[in-house]
Design an enzyme around this catalytic site. Structure first.
Site, PDB file in Angstrom:
ATOM      1  N   LYS A  16     -22.522  87.745-127.565  1.00 42.17           N
ATOM      2  CA  LYS A  16     -22.429  88.248-126.194  1.00 42.17           C
ATOM      3  C   LYS A  16     -22.507  89.785-126.191  1.00 42.17           C
ATOM      4  CE  LYS A  16     -19.341  84.485-124.750  1.00 42.17           C
ATOM      5  NZ  LYS A  16     -17.946  84.211-124.333  1.00 42.17           N
ATOM      6  N   TYR A  56     -24.036  78.586-117.668  1.00 42.44           N
ATOM      7  CA  TYR A  56     -22.665  78.151-117.380  1.00 42.44           C
ATOM      8  C   TYR A  56     -22.593  77.076-116.301  1.00 42.44           C
ATOM      9  CZ  TYR A  56     -20.746  81.468-120.658  1.00 42.44           C
ATOM     10  OH  TYR A  56     -20.407  82.118-121.815  1.00 42.44           O
ATOM     11  N   ARG A 138     -13.493  85.421-134.195  1.00 43.04           N
ATOM     12  CA  ARG A 138     -12.690  85.912-133.065  1.00 43.04           C
ATOM     13  C   ARG A 138     -11.313  86.395-133.531  1.00 43.04           C
ATOM     14  NH1 ARG A 138     -14.431  80.898-129.132  1.00 43.04           N
ATOM     15  NH2 ARG A 138     -16.201  81.873-128.070  1.00 43.04           N
ATOM     16  N   ASN A 158     -14.727  87.825-126.208  1.00 45.41           N
ATOM     17  CA  ASN A 158     -14.545  87.076-127.460  1.00 45.41           C
ATOM     18  C   ASN A 158     -15.835  86.964-128.281  1.00 45.41           C
ATOM     19  OD1 ASN A 158     -15.859  85.268-125.833  1.00 45.41           O
ATOM     20  ND2 ASN A 158     -14.285  83.683-125.907  1.00 45.41           N
ATOM     21  N   HIS A 161     -20.625  83.083-127.823  1.00 42.50           N
ATOM     22  CA  HIS A 161     -20.659  81.751-127.241  1.00 42.50           C
ATOM     23  C   HIS A 161     -21.161  80.805-128.314  1.00 42.50           C
ATOM     24  CE1 HIS A 161     -21.597  78.185-125.031  1.00 42.50           C
ATOM     25  NE2 HIS A 161     -22.766  78.201-125.647  1.00 42.50           N
ATOM     26  N   GLU A 172     -27.977  73.138-123.799  1.00 37.80           N
ATOM     27  CA  GLU A 172     -28.060  74.603-123.766  1.00 37.80           C
ATOM     28  C   GLU A 172     -29.286  75.167-124.484  1.00 37.80           C
ATOM     29  OE1 GLU A 172     -23.218  75.430-123.676  1.00 37.80           O
ATOM     30  OE2 GLU A 172     -24.356  75.793-125.503  1.00 37.80           O
TER      31      GLU A 172
HETATM   32  P1  ATP Z   1     -17.929  79.627-125.408  1.00 38.37           P
HETATM   33  O1  ATP Z   1     -18.407  78.561-124.451  1.00 38.37           O
HETATM   34  O2  ATP Z   1     -18.156  81.034-124.897  1.00 38.37           O
HETATM   35  O3  ATP Z   1     -18.341  79.430-126.825  1.00 38.37           O
HETATM   36  P2  ATP Z   1     -15.538  78.277-125.386  1.00 38.37           P
HETATM   37  O4  ATP Z   1     -16.301  77.002-125.320  1.00 38.37           O
HETATM   38  O5  ATP Z   1     -14.535  78.449-126.467  1.00 38.37           O
HETATM   39  O6  ATP Z   1     -16.410  79.544-125.498  1.00 38.37           O
HETATM   40  P3  ATP Z   1     -15.199  78.022-122.556  1.00 38.37           P
HETATM   41  O7  ATP Z   1     -13.989  77.308-122.085  1.00 38.37           O
HETATM   42  O8  ATP Z   1     -16.518  77.320-122.524  1.00 38.37           O
HETATM   43  O9  ATP Z   1     -14.869  78.582-123.991  1.00 38.37           O
HETATM   44  O10 ATP Z   1     -15.317  79.377-121.747  1.00 38.37           O
HETATM   45  C1  ATP Z   1     -16.504  80.129-121.785  1.00 38.37           C
HETATM   46  C2  ATP Z   1     -16.165  81.596-121.821  1.00 38.37           C
HETATM   47  O11 ATP Z   1     -15.478  81.942-120.644  1.00 38.37           O
HETATM   48  C3  ATP Z   1     -15.235  82.018-122.938  1.00 38.37           C
HETATM   49  O12 ATP Z   1     -15.892  82.272-124.147  1.00 38.37           O
HETATM   50  C4  ATP Z   1     -14.604  83.262-122.365  1.00 38.37           C
HETATM   51  O13 ATP Z   1     -15.443  84.389-122.569  1.00 38.37           O
HETATM   52  C5  ATP Z   1     -14.553  82.982-120.889  1.00 38.37           C
HETATM   53  N1  ATP Z   1     -13.261  82.470-120.413  1.00 38.37           N
HETATM   54  C6  ATP Z   1     -12.800  81.212-120.518  1.00 38.37           C
HETATM   55  N2  ATP Z   1     -11.596  81.088-119.917  1.00 38.37           N
HETATM   56  C7  ATP Z   1     -11.297  82.309-119.424  1.00 38.37           C
HETATM   57  C8  ATP Z   1     -10.195  82.853-118.689  1.00 38.37           C
HETATM   58  N3  ATP Z   1      -9.141  82.124-118.336  1.00 38.37           N
HETATM   59  N4  ATP Z   1     -10.248  84.145-118.331  1.00 38.37           N
HETATM   60  C9  ATP Z   1     -11.300  84.899-118.647  1.00 38.37           C
HETATM   61  N5  ATP Z   1     -12.366  84.466-119.322  1.00 38.37           N
HETATM   62  C10 ATP Z   1     -12.366  83.198-119.728  1.00 38.37           C
HETATM   63 MG    MG Z   2     -17.824  76.604-123.988  1.00 37.74          MG
END
Ligand code: ATP
Ligand code: MG
Length: 203
Positions: A16, A56, A138, A158, A161, A172
């Site tokens: 990212k 997303y 991370r 973080n 993705h 995706e």
């Molecule tokens: P990714 O899809 O990015 O690999 P993930 O599957 O671990 O990460 P998801 O739950 O899909 O996490 O969330 C996607 C992204 O949204 C996260 O990587 C993070 O950057 C952001 N995110 C998720 N929850 C929150 C939150 N509560 N507040 C802020 N940002 C969030």
């Molecule tokens: Mg995810």
């Protein structure tokens, strides 16, 4: 061939904008490369908001999962989440993610190999930097939390993705790569990783 499908498993990774700005592209690639997975596609792009929105929106259960995970993380710290409705919380997160992902260059990749989805998620670490363990990308390179990000109305920084499931990966990958951008080739190391009797080593 036994386990053939698992050896072909593919997953999408995006470094990212925060990962690019912090000069961590090489470190991220190194970690995935060294575990034995094969890089089969790579590009650097500045995603449009539309591209980010598509990314997303593909998983219909994403909002419920992401909202629930975040609310639990707030509560586990003894904090009161901004809302108890996971969908409402996730929709707020989605908005911040669109701004974040389209804010600058990202590096999109497809990694392939045995259990690629699970292995990449393991090396990447859990979503919230505060709880991702040392040794993961991370855990080693990020310091954020859901509560800090949500209070500032921004998405959690973080770095990466990574697709969460094989189904997510299959949805995706086509959003970021055409079929002809994903290369089919043999990596010499695969013979050591997958060959059943290693009969190609001795002369
Ligand atoms: P990714 O899809 O990015 O690999 P993930 O599957 O671990 O990460 P998801 O739950 O899909 O996490 O969330 C996607 C992204 O949204 C996260 O990587 C993070 O950057 C952001 N995110 C998720 N929850 C929150 C939150 N509560 N507040 C802020 N940002 C969030
Ligand atoms: Mg995810």
């Amino acid at each position: 061939m036994q386990n053939y499908d698992k050896k072909q498993e593919r997953t999408l990774v995006i470094v990212k904008p925060d990962g690019v700005q912090r000069s961590l592209i090489g470190e991220v690639i190194k970690r995935y490369e060294q575990c034995g997975l094969k890089l089969v596609a790579l590009k650097m792009v500045i995603p449009s908001r539309d591209q980010a929105l598509k990314h997303y929106s593909v998983d219909p259960e994403w909002a419920l999962k992401t909202g629930t995970k975040s609310i639990e993380a707030w509560k586990a710290k003894g904090l009161t989440p901004p809302t108890n409705d996971p969908i409402e919380l996730a929709e707020g997160v989605r908005k911040t993610l669109l701004d974040f992902l389209s804010s600058g260059p990202v590096v999109a990749m497809v990694w392939q190999g045995m259990h690629a989805v699970g292995v990449i998620r393991k090396i990447t670490g859990s979503t919230e930097p505060l709880s991702s363990v040392p040794g993961t990308i991370r855990g080693d390179y990020t310091i954020d939390s859901y509560s800090a990000a949500d209070s500032d109305k921004r998405s959690v920084r973080n770095i990466i993705h990574a697709s969460g499931t094989v189904a997510e990966a299959n949805n995706e990958i086509p959003l970021w790569f055409n079929k002809n951008e994903i290369l089919n080739y043999r990596l010499v190391a695969e013979e050591i990783l997958y060959d059943a009797n290693l009969d190609g080593i001795l002369e």
